[in-house]
Design a protein around this motif. Structure first.
Motif, short mmCIF file in Angstrom:
data_model
loop_
_atom_site.label_atom_id
_atom_site.label_comp_id
_atom_site.label_asym_id
_atom_site.label_seq_id
_atom_site.Cartn_x
_atom_site.Cartn_y
_atom_site.Cartn_z
N ARG A 1 0.84 -1.21 0.00
CA ARG A 1 0.00 0.00 0.00
C ARG A 1 0.87 1.25 0.00
N ASN A 2 1.92 1.27 0.83
CA ASN A 2 2.81 2.43 0.87
C ASN A 2 3.61 2.56 -0.43
N ALA A 3 3.99 1.42 -1.03
CA ALA A 3 4.69 1.48 -2.33
C ALA A 3 3.78 2.10 -3.39
N ASN A 4 2.51 1.77 -3.34
CA ASN A 4 1.54 2.36 -4.26
C ASN A 4 1.47 3.87 -4.06
N ILE A 5 1.34 4.29 -2.83
CA ILE A 5 1.25 5.74 -2.54
C ILE A 5 2.52 6.45 -2.95
N LEU A 6 3.68 5.88 -2.62
CA LEU A 6 4.95 6.50 -2.97
C LEU A 6 5.17 6.55 -4.48
N SER A 7 4.75 5.51 -5.18
CA SER A 7 4.92 5.48 -6.63
C SER A 7 4.11 6.59 -7.29
N GLY A 8 2.86 6.72 -6.89
CA GLY A 8 2.03 7.79 -7.45
C GLY A 8 2.54 9.17 -7.08
N TRP B 1 5.63 14.19 -8.31
CA TRP B 1 6.77 15.02 -7.91
C TRP B 1 7.72 15.24 -9.07
N VAL B 2 8.01 14.20 -9.83
CA VAL B 2 8.91 14.34 -10.98
C VAL B 2 8.27 15.23 -12.03
N ARG B 3 6.99 15.02 -12.30
CA ARG B 3 6.31 15.83 -13.31
C ARG B 3 6.32 17.31 -12.92
N GLU B 4 6.06 17.62 -11.65
CA GLU B 4 5.99 19.02 -11.23
C GLU B 4 7.36 19.67 -11.10
N ASN B 5 8.37 18.91 -10.68
CA ASN B 5 9.67 19.52 -10.45
C ASN B 5 10.57 19.55 -11.67
N TYR B 6 10.41 18.61 -12.57
CA TYR B 6 11.34 18.56 -13.69
C TYR B 6 10.71 18.93 -15.02
N TYR B 7 9.41 18.74 -15.17
CA TYR B 7 8.82 18.97 -16.47
C TYR B 7 7.89 20.18 -16.49
N ARG B 8 7.79 20.90 -15.37
CA ARG B 8 6.98 22.11 -15.35
C ARG B 8 7.71 23.19 -16.14
N GLY B 9 6.97 23.90 -16.92
CA GLY B 9 7.57 25.01 -17.67
C GLY B 9 8.08 24.61 -19.03
N ILE B 10 7.97 23.33 -19.41
CA ILE B 10 8.40 22.93 -20.74
C ILE B 10 7.34 23.38 -21.73
N VAL C 1 12.32 6.86 -14.72
CA VAL C 1 11.89 8.19 -15.14
C VAL C 1 12.10 8.26 -16.65
N LYS C 2 11.00 8.39 -17.37
CA LYS C 2 11.06 8.45 -18.82
C LYS C 2 11.04 9.90 -19.26
N ALA C 3 11.38 10.08 -20.52
CA ALA C 3 11.26 11.41 -21.09
C ALA C 3 9.80 11.82 -21.10
N TRP C 4 9.56 13.07 -20.81
CA TRP C 4 8.18 13.55 -20.71
C TRP C 4 7.55 13.62 -22.08
N VAL C 5 6.32 13.10 -22.18
CA VAL C 5 5.56 13.15 -23.42
C VAL C 5 4.25 13.84 -23.12
N PHE C 6 3.87 14.77 -23.95
CA PHE C 6 2.63 15.51 -23.73
C PHE C 6 1.46 14.57 -23.91
N GLU C 7 0.60 14.49 -22.88
CA GLU C 7 -0.57 13.61 -22.93
C GLU C 7 -1.77 14.41 -23.39
#
Length: 192
Positions: A97-104, A109-118, A185-191
């Motif tokens: 359950r905690n692995a699920n929460i941490l994964s999501g 976190w990665v999307r907001e910290n590394y791909y914001r502003g692209i 962590v994959k390269a960000w792709v616009f969804e």
């Protein structure tokens, strides 16, 4: 390219089913947890491809066979762990359950910290649009410079926390000889 062995595919399907049962067949939780084990299966598939190619030396083949044997034992223990998680609400269920929460949370976190502003390319805009102009790396005033420094420091602390958590997970895996998955962590792709 030859297909992977049937035993490998069957093991992957077993992991998928056991993972789904361990999170009580909840769709979002199942997707989060399944993404943790995919990189380990991808690495094992690469080892199998090297063994099937027969172009490598015998020493490399022996090393890959030994690594695959260790991986197989870890996957067996992981299946036992997932079965225990599915059958009772004890410690294994809490870990999953905690692995699920941490994964999501990690994905957000990665999307907001590394791909914001692209900026995304928009074919309706002319190539000289102001959105495509690069931003200055140097701030214009002292206040902005201090704010950026604090933001960088916060990101550094967050990354160090994730690294420490990853180290704890690797120690638990080594102690109990199982696999708790890896983040990729994959390269960000616009969804759309």
């Amino acid at each position: 390219m030859q297909p992977l062995p049937a035993s490998f595919k069957a093991l992957y399907r077993l992991i998928l089913r056991a993972t789904s049962a361990s999170v009580l067949h909840k769709t979002s939780a199942r997707k989060n947890v399944v993404k943790l084990w995919r990189p380990t299966f991808d690495n094992a598939a690469q080892f199998i491809r090297v063994l099937e190619s027969r172009q490598s030396s015998s020493a490399v083949c022996q090393r890959h066979k030994a690594l695959l044997d260790i991986w197989q034992r870890r996957m067996d223990n992981t299946l036992t762990f997932l079965l225990s998680s599915a059958q009772s609400r004890s410690l294994p269920h809490k870990v999953i359950r905690n692995a699920n929460i941490l994964s999501g949370t990690h994905r957000i976190w990665v999307r907001e910290n590394y791909y914001r502003g692209i900026k995304q390319w928009n074919p309706q805009r002319p190539p000289t649009a102001c959105e495509y102009d690069p931003r200055s790396l140097l701030p214009k005033d002292r206040r902005t410079m201090n704010l950026r420094a604090k933001t960088r420091e916060g990101k550094k602390v967050n990354e160090l926390c994730w690294n420490a958590l990853g180290e704890v997970v690797r120690m638990a895996e080594a102690r109990h000889d199982l696999s708790l998955g890896r983040h990729r962590v994959k390269a960000w792709v616009f969804e759309r």
